[in-house]
Design an enzyme around this catalytic site. Structure first.
Site, mmCIF file in Angstrom:
data_model
loop_
_atom_site.group_PDB
_atom_site.id
_atom_site.type_symbol
_atom_site.label_atom_id
_atom_site.label_comp_id
_atom_site.label_asym_id
_atom_site.label_seq_id
_atom_site.Cartn_x
_atom_site.Cartn_y
_atom_site.Cartn_z
ATOM 1 N N ASP A 142 0.829 -1.218 0.000
ATOM 2 C CA ASP A 142 0.000 0.000 0.000
ATOM 3 C C ASP A 142 0.862 1.267 0.000
ATOM 4 O O ASP A 142 2.014 1.235 -0.446
ATOM 5 C CB ASP A 142 -0.939 -0.050 1.214
ATOM 6 C CG ASP A 142 -2.292 0.576 0.924
ATOM 7 O OD1 ASP A 142 -2.314 1.756 0.547
ATOM 8 O OD2 ASP A 142 -3.323 -0.103 1.076
ATOM 9 N N HIS A 213 -4.193 6.110 3.036
ATOM 10 C CA HIS A 213 -4.775 4.868 2.514
ATOM 11 C C HIS A 213 -4.190 3.624 3.183
ATOM 12 O O HIS A 213 -4.920 2.751 3.670
ATOM 13 C CB HIS A 213 -4.517 4.855 0.998
ATOM 14 C CG HIS A 213 -5.234 3.796 0.239
ATOM 15 N ND1 HIS A 213 -4.695 2.549 0.010
ATOM 16 C CD2 HIS A 213 -6.426 3.799 -0.394
ATOM 17 C CE1 HIS A 213 -5.529 1.836 -0.725
ATOM 18 N NE2 HIS A 213 -6.596 2.571 -0.995
ATOM 19 N N SER A 535 -11.223 -0.655 -1.574
ATOM 20 C CA SER A 535 -9.981 -0.627 -0.791
ATOM 21 C C SER A 535 -10.250 -0.901 0.675
ATOM 22 O O SER A 535 -9.383 -1.414 1.377
ATOM 23 C CB SER A 535 -9.331 0.760 -0.865
ATOM 24 O OG SER A 535 -8.625 0.918 -2.051
#
Ligand SMILES: *[C@@H]1O[C@H](CO)[C@@H](O)[C@H](O)[C@H]1NC(C)=O
Ligand SMILES: *[C@@H]1O[C@H](CO)[C@@H](O)[C@H](O)[C@H]1NC(C)=O
Ligand SMILES: *[C@@H]1O[C@H](CO)[C@@H](O)[C@H](O)[C@H]1NC(C)=O
Ligand SMILES: *[C@@H]1O[C@H](CO)[C@@H](O)[C@H](O)[C@H]1NC(C)=O
Ligand SMILES: *[C@@H]1O[C@H](CO)[C@@H](O)[C@H](O)[C@H]1NC(C)=O
Ligand SMILES: *[C@@H]1O[C@H](CO)[C@@H](O)[C@H](O)[C@H]1NC(C)=O
Ligand SMILES: *[C@@H]1O[C@H](CO)[C@@H](O)[C@H](O)[C@H]1NC(C)=O
Length: 759
Positions: A142, A213, A535
């Protein structure tokens, strides 16, 4: 070159779009090169030296500098990435051991923004059975991680499993003391990015997250307990990951400046070498054949080593066929809503109280305020009109042609203290930015509010913010944004596999990036964020897969996936078939949600599993119209393709038809065979129960399976017959094997789908 880097918290569909590099013959760019390691000449002591020598040998006369090696790969596949010009590449193709090469490519992060957690039970089921994932290691590929986040504290964690070979790589604002018993590894990969632009300044050259994220996905999969977490007062409570005792290792491959396939492959390769059990990857490549998709290639190597790769389906819904990561040997995760609504209450002067939706990030004071409604002004689409709204009033806005965000921004520029927005746009509930005090209500609720405003001499209202309502029905519903199958890269496998919570998921965030805003210019930060996207669904599934691995260490990646799929729930919390927000609440098809909502406690004891070995996947690859070189790119071993078979032992069924062919009344029959392994207690008899897709006939033979012992395998075949011109419709049903004591119910979705040409 320019990169578009979406800021997660303010865009509904933010992604990192990474530009491909334009290459003229002479300029160098990055290629990922697959090599046959067995052909290494004996003169070389190691494959690294061989690869370096190979690269040196192809140096072009047109360059002063030499081509250079970025990474060598030896785990997920064999080969290297290197910066080469086109003429150097042509020479390389003639070198011994060369298999294939392709240019480095752009990646898409699957983020929209939003919240939830599936509730697992500490007393019974998967949590206690797996000891909360204690000895399982989840590798997250990620944007990096914020190691100081409370979710990554190691309170209550035991010693790191001795098999762990990873490390905590030092870098900018990141040193070995940032890892602990929870975050056991952190590495970063950006040679591909640097090669694409040698002059690039990397703003945070370490595994530290600058995006949010990776911190969010990691904490969702395996975050520790954090009390009093909330998103500006919404969704408050104790946060935790799906596997709160599992270990996390971050492999940072996506950067503010971009993300490249060579770096992603290097991250996956290293994760496998370090000894992770599960890889969670919430990003994907659109429109890529399997043999060029770095995630497909990386996850094949992972699968061979017993590592399940859990990947997001993408945020390109609701049109059919835009799903990515439809990889036969990975778990593909779709996103759904949860039974928690974040919002507020609207109370009218007459006492009527309505629940509405708001995410305004503060406790705005809107108490007994005059209510204003005028049909013309209340279209809320003109600053001139809104100038007539008296100050300190709440304005009611209703305009089918304007978006909620547009109406709200007009209200923000008026004298009003708040807006009541009437809208039936369901997709706004997936959104977390609400920069002005207001509340969204449905057209039905709006009738009462307008009537009250028009018939009362001095109408007034109050709005309460920062409320959280649980028990919303129906839930889950398929999120509008989640990408739908069929998977263009291999349409004969039904994808996605399962659905997990993806909408407004509360999880850790980085403290130095905006998580919300107030009246356009004031950005707010938060240690937690509520964001939406596949996600966010993917790490739920990754964490649950880690728990299953903890409870059943002997299960293969295919067995874990099978357990999650065959026990998934096709019904919502009102006991009706799950509906799809993207199709106006029609019943959701398996192309949107796979087998249904993941049910972790049922997945612990699935009764039967559909297992698959490396050979099964190779036979499947052999049935695709690939060259041997393309297949080798994925498998890295010479294979003979002696028994090609498109009939992978998969826990779901898809029949495809060509919707542009008028087949009239002709019947098409498609056959499949499957083998199930008894993982129940011992002897058991299962009977088939079929729910045939509309207009089809489904035959199962035999329709009874008698197992005499545990781990016994039995096979059956299934024929799906359908007639006529289906005209683009998707029909679906299921096959369920139910044991005689009705203890186990092993369900596979069946879908009859048009072929789609999404690429
Ligand atoms: C690591 O970073 C922490 C916090 O920035 C600092 O206190 C510590 O001294 C550093 N340790 C080393 C070995 O550099
Ligand atoms: C990198 O910087 C050098 C020196 O400033 C310049 O000549 C070159 O054009 C730059 N390259 C790129 C790709 O921007
Ligand atoms: C509503 O506003 C319009 C435009 O300002 C005005 O012409 C009209 O008289 C108002 N209607 C009422 C009922 O006040
Ligand atoms: C199979 O691959 C070959 C060579 O790549 C190509 O020419 C052919 O059109 C493909 N056939 C189908 C049915 O896709
Ligand atoms: C793989 O196949 C190629 C060509 O068919 C052959 O030259 C090579 O030796 C084989 N490698 C192995 C490990 O069998
Ligand atoms: C469907 O049939 C049409 C008409 O024969 C043909 O042109 C088209 O290529 C077919 N589509 C697929 C995906 O096979
Ligand atoms: C097929 O679908 C199209 C578009 O939805 C519709 O216009 C047409 O009437 C349908 N044809 C049949 C035979 O149902």
């Amino acid at each position: 070159m320019g990169f578009v880097n979406g800021v997660c918290c303010v865009l509904l569909f933010a992604w990192l779009a990474f530009q491909a590099i334009l290459v003229s013959g002479n300029e160098r760019s990055t290629y990922i090169v697959h090599m046959d390691k067995s052909l290494m000449p004996e003169a070389f002591a190691s494959h690294d030296i061989w690869y370096s020598a190979t690269i040196d040998s192809v140096k072009s006369q047109n360059h002063e500098s030499s081509p250079f090696l970025l990474y060598t790969y030896d785990h997920a596949f064999h080969g290297f990435s290197a910066s080469l010009s086109i003429d150097e590449l042509e020479l390389l193709k003639k070198s011994p051991g060369f298999v294939s090469a392709y240019g480095d490519k752009k990646a898409t992060v699957d983020t929209t923004h939003t919240y939830e957690f599936l509730s697992l039970n500490p007393l019974t089921g998967l949590w206690p059975a797996s000891d909360y994932g204690k000895d399982v290691i989840i590798g997250v590929i990620d944007t990096g991680i914020w190691p100081e986040s409370e979710s990554f504290k190691d309170d209550g964690m035991s010693e790191i499993p001795s098999r762990w070979k990873g490390t905590c790589e030092e870098g900018q604002e990141f040193n070995a003391s940032n890892c602990n018993l929870k975050l056991i590894g952190a590495r970063y990969f950006n040679k591909g990015l640097r090669a694409s632009n040698p002059n690039i300044t990397i703003s945070m050259n370490s595994a530290r997250d600058t995006e949010g994220h990776g911190t969010h996905t990691s904490s969702t999969a395996g975050g520790n307990y954090v009390e009093e977490a909330s998103y500006f007062g919404y969704a408050s409570g104790t946060a935790r990951g799906m596997a709160p005792r599992a270990r996390l290792a971050m492999y940072k491959v996506l950067w503010d400046e971009g993300g490249f396939a060579s770096d992603i492959l290097a991250g996956m390769d290293q994760a496998v070498a370090d000894g992770v059990d599960i890889i969670s990857i919430s990003l994907g490549y659109d429109g890529m054949p399997l043999y060029e998709d770095p995630i497909a290639i990386g996850s094949f190597g992972a699968m061979e080593k017993g590592v399940l790769v859990s990947a997001s389906a993408g945020n390109d819904g609701p049109g059919l066929g835009y799903l990515h990561n439809g990889i036969p040997w990975a778990l593909t995760v779709a996103a759904g809503s949860i039974d928690r609504t974040l919002g507020g209450s609207l109370v009218l002067g007459n006492g009527l109280s309505l629940r509405g939706w708001t995410m305004f990030p503060a406790n705005a004071y809107v108490e007994d305020v005059p209510l204003f409604y005028n049909k013309t002004i209340s279209t809320c689409d003109s600053i001139d009109h809104l100038a007539e709204v008296p100050s300190s009033a709440i304005i009611i806005c209703e305009n089918k042609l304007s978006s909620v965000a547009d109406m709200l921004s007009f209200v923000a520029n008026s004298n009003a203290v708040a807006g009541i927005i009437i809208s039936d746009d369901q997709s706004v509930y997936e959104f977390n930015d609400f920069p002005y005090p207001g509340i969204v209500i449905t057209p039905n609720q709006g009738l009462d509010v307008i009537k009250y405003a028009q018939t009362t001499p001095k109408p007034s209202a109050s709005i309460a913010f920062q409320q959280t309502f649980v028990g919303t029905k129906p839930a889950p519903a398929v999120a509008a944004y989640t990408s739908r199958g069929p998977a263009a890269s291999n349409p004969s496998i039904l994808k996605p596999d399962i659905m997990a919570p993806g909408t407004l998921v509360l999880a850790s965030w980085i403290p130095n990036a905006p998580a919300s805003s107030i009246s356009p210019n004031i950005q707010l930060s938060s240690n937690f964020n509520a964001v939406s996207g596949t996600s966010m669904a993917c790490p739920h599934a990754s964490g649950l897969a880690a728990l299953l691995k903890g409870a059943h260490p002997e299960w293969s990646p295919a067995a874990i996936r099978s357990a999650m799929m065959t026990t998934a729930n096709p019904l919502d919390n009102s006991h009706q078939q799950i509906r799809d927000i993207g199709t106006d609440f029609e019943i959701a098809t398996p192309l949107a949600m796979g087998a249904g909502q993941v049910d972790p406690n049922c997945a612990l004891n699935p009764g039967l599993v559909y297992d698959a070995t490396t050979d099964d996947y190779i036979n499947f690859l052999c049935s695709m119209n690939f060259t041997m070189t393309q297949i080798y790119t994925i498998t890295r071993t010479n294979i003979s393709c002696s028994s090609p078979s498109s009939d992978l032992n998969y826990p779901s069924f898809i029949s495809l038809y060509n919707s542009t062919l008028a087949t009239g009344g002709i019947t098409t029959v498609q056959y499949y065979s499957r083998t199930v392994t008894n993982v129940g207690d011992g002897a058991a008899t299962y009977k088939a129960k079929v729910s045939a897709p509309k207009g089809s006939v489904v035959t199962v033979s035999p329709d009874t399976l008698v197992f005499s012992k545990m781990y016994e395998k039995l096979s059956y075949s299934i024929a799906i017959a359908f007639t006529g011109d289906k005209n683009g419709t998707v029909t679906f049903g299921s096959l369920t094997w139910i044991d005689e004591n009705s203890k186990y119910s092993v369900r596979s979705p069946i879908v009859i789908s048009p072929m789609v040409d999404a690429w």
